[in-house]
Design an enzyme around this catalytic site. Sequence first.
Site, PDB file in Angstrom:
ATOM      1  N   LYS A 100      41.217  39.423   5.467  1.00  0.00           N
ATOM      2  CA  LYS A 100      40.217  40.480   5.591  1.00  0.00           C
ATOM      3  C   LYS A 100      39.086  40.219   4.597  1.00  0.00           C
ATOM      4  O   LYS A 100      39.332  39.959   3.414  1.00  0.00           O
ATOM      5  CB  LYS A 100      40.870  41.832   5.286  1.00  0.00           C
ATOM      6  CG  LYS A 100      40.424  42.987   6.166  1.00  0.00           C
ATOM      7  CD  LYS A 100      41.213  44.243   5.797  1.00  0.00           C
ATOM      8  CE  LYS A 100      40.915  45.375   6.740  1.00  0.00           C
ATOM      9  NZ  LYS A 100      41.604  46.618   6.329  1.00  0.00           N
TER      10      LYS A 100
HETATM   11  O1  G3P Z   1      42.105  50.016   6.056  1.00  0.00           O
HETATM   12  C1  G3P Z   1      40.853  50.167   6.611  1.00  0.00           C
HETATM   13  C2  G3P Z   1      40.558  51.608   6.947  1.00  0.00           C
HETATM   14  O2  G3P Z   1      41.487  52.049   7.890  1.00  0.00           O
HETATM   15  C3  G3P Z   1      40.510  52.523   5.731  1.00  0.00           C
HETATM   16  O3  G3P Z   1      40.530  53.842   6.148  1.00  0.00           O
HETATM   17  O4  G3P Z   1      41.036  56.204   5.493  1.00  0.00           O
HETATM   18  O5  G3P Z   1      40.339  54.558   3.712  1.00  0.00           O
HETATM   19  O6  G3P Z   1      38.681  55.369   5.421  1.00  0.00           O
HETATM   20  P1  G3P Z   1      40.143  55.039   5.137  1.00  0.00           P
END
Ligand code: G3P
Length: 235
Positions: A100
């Site tokens: 990533k």
């Molecule tokens: O891991 C990537 C993404 O899903 C992060 O989500 O909840 O931290 O905005 P969030």
Amino acid sequence: MPKHGGQNSQKEQEEIRMKFFADTSDIDAIKDLADLGMLDGVTTNPSIIAKSGKEFIPLIKEITQVCSGPVSAEVASTDFDTMMKEGEKLATIADNIAVKVPLTEAGLKVCKRLSDAGTMVNVTLCFQPMQALLAAKAGATFISPFVGRLDDISQTGMELIADILTIYEGYPDFHTEVLVASVRHPQHILESARMGADVVTCPPDVIKKLYKHPLTDKGLADFVADWKKTGQSIL
Ligand code: G3P
């Protein structure tokens, strides 16, 4: 051949379905989703790893042994040279690693270099459609638009998904899968499925909300009560 790669054969069309990835590093939660048949992959990020309190590399290795689908492990640096070294190291953990990288100039260059070398790359922190176009041109395996974080600032995250899917349809040679991320609730998953997103990555508790409905619970309770009246046993 992903749906964006032009016309799919009937067989490929039959194979096209939205995949469910778990957005977590919690091994027990990942195993639980696998038992449900709801585990097509896993995504992590530095915040998820920090929250786990565990050593990064061994934890990712353990996840790749539980999940046979793509497992996203994110680089921690921001400069090209160090991200390249980190990405190449992460790629050696297992064959199903997706490295990533952030959607920055350096991240896109790392994406191009790693994808040319045959490594899966998940380009993350996408918030506008042209970022997604560049990620696909850089050979990304997955693009991760963060819908929840856009909703959090009173924008409409799912409009970004619609825009990206529309743009990608115009590029038959693209093989980048739209991986809806920053999912907050079942509606994000429903709309992603309706739009034809390739993947949603969700916190496990959001996935588990998908099978809950009060009428299912009431209907089951009624069945149990009525069966009890028969005085019979199947066994
Ligand atoms: O891991 C990537 C993404 O899903 C992060 O989500 O909840 O931290 O905005 P969030």
